[in-house]
Design a protein around this motif. Sequence first.
Motif, mmCIF file in Angstrom:
data_model
loop_
_atom_site.group_PDB
_atom_site.id
_atom_site.type_symbol
_atom_site.label_atom_id
_atom_site.label_comp_id
_atom_site.label_asym_id
_atom_site.label_seq_id
_atom_site.Cartn_x
_atom_site.Cartn_y
_atom_site.Cartn_z
ATOM 1 N N ILE A 15 0.863 -1.040 0.220
ATOM 2 C CA ILE A 15 0.204 -0.235 0.250
ATOM 3 C C ILE A 15 0.908 1.670 0.009
ATOM 4 O O ILE A 15 0.912 1.954 -1.019
ATOM 5 N N TYR A 16 1.600 1.130 1.054
ATOM 6 C CA TYR A 16 2.331 2.768 1.321
ATOM 7 C C TYR A 16 3.819 3.095 -0.587
ATOM 8 O O TYR A 16 3.436 3.609 -0.926
ATOM 9 N N GLN A 17 4.343 1.717 -0.824
ATOM 10 C CA GLN A 17 4.687 1.841 -2.171
ATOM 11 C C GLN A 17 3.715 1.812 -3.453
ATOM 12 O O GLN A 17 4.732 3.147 -4.581
ATOM 13 N N GLU A 21 -1.581 9.505 -6.141
ATOM 14 C CA GLU A 21 -2.301 10.838 -6.103
ATOM 15 C C GLU A 21 -4.059 10.157 -7.254
ATOM 16 O O GLU A 21 -4.726 10.415 -6.903
ATOM 17 N N ASN A 22 -3.437 9.267 -8.048
ATOM 18 C CA ASN A 22 -4.184 8.086 -8.992
ATOM 19 C C ASN A 22 -4.945 7.515 -9.063
ATOM 20 O O ASN A 22 -6.087 7.109 -8.886
ATOM 21 N N LEU A 27 -8.757 4.242 -3.228
ATOM 22 C CA LEU A 27 -8.637 3.133 -2.084
ATOM 23 C C LEU A 27 -9.536 3.858 -0.783
ATOM 24 O O LEU A 27 -10.120 3.283 -0.464
ATOM 25 N N ALA A 28 -9.253 5.384 -0.615
ATOM 26 C CA ALA A 28 -10.327 5.505 -0.159
ATOM 27 C C ALA A 28 -12.400 5.016 0.008
ATOM 28 O O ALA A 28 -12.469 4.731 1.055
ATOM 29 N N SER A 29 -12.838 5.360 -1.249
ATOM 30 C CA SER A 29 -13.583 4.821 -1.521
ATOM 31 C C SER A 29 -14.509 3.638 -1.253
ATOM 32 O O SER A 29 -14.899 3.005 -0.564
ATOM 33 N N LEU A 30 -13.434 2.489 -1.803
ATOM 34 C CA LEU A 30 -13.500 0.853 -1.472
ATOM 35 C C LEU A 30 -13.700 0.388 0.289
ATOM 36 O O LEU A 30 -13.956 -0.352 0.981
ATOM 37 N N GLN A 37 -7.127 11.689 5.786
ATOM 38 C CA GLN A 37 -7.318 10.825 6.713
ATOM 39 C C GLN A 37 -6.757 9.551 6.675
ATOM 40 O O GLN A 37 -5.759 9.524 6.638
ATOM 41 N N LEU A 38 -6.554 8.857 4.982
ATOM 42 C CA LEU A 38 -6.266 7.947 4.443
ATOM 43 C C LEU A 38 -4.671 8.201 4.349
ATOM 44 O O LEU A 38 -3.869 7.895 4.447
#
Length: 54
Positions: A15-17, A21-22, A27-30, A37-38
């Motif tokens: 996730i970190y790597q 922005e794309n 991910l925030a929606s899922l 915050q994410l």
Amino acid sequence: MQEKKYGVERLLNAIYQNIDENNIDTLASLLNYHKPQLKEDIESIKLVTIQDKD
């Protein structure tokens, strides 16, 4: 066989790597997560130490 902490570390590192922005909106929606915050929580991944639960 459970990989315990190594599976968690691999997931968090992926996730970190790979977040940018794309795809952070997706991910925030899922995750039903507030985008700012994410972003903050993802940046915090490198500050976390994962340990196996005894």
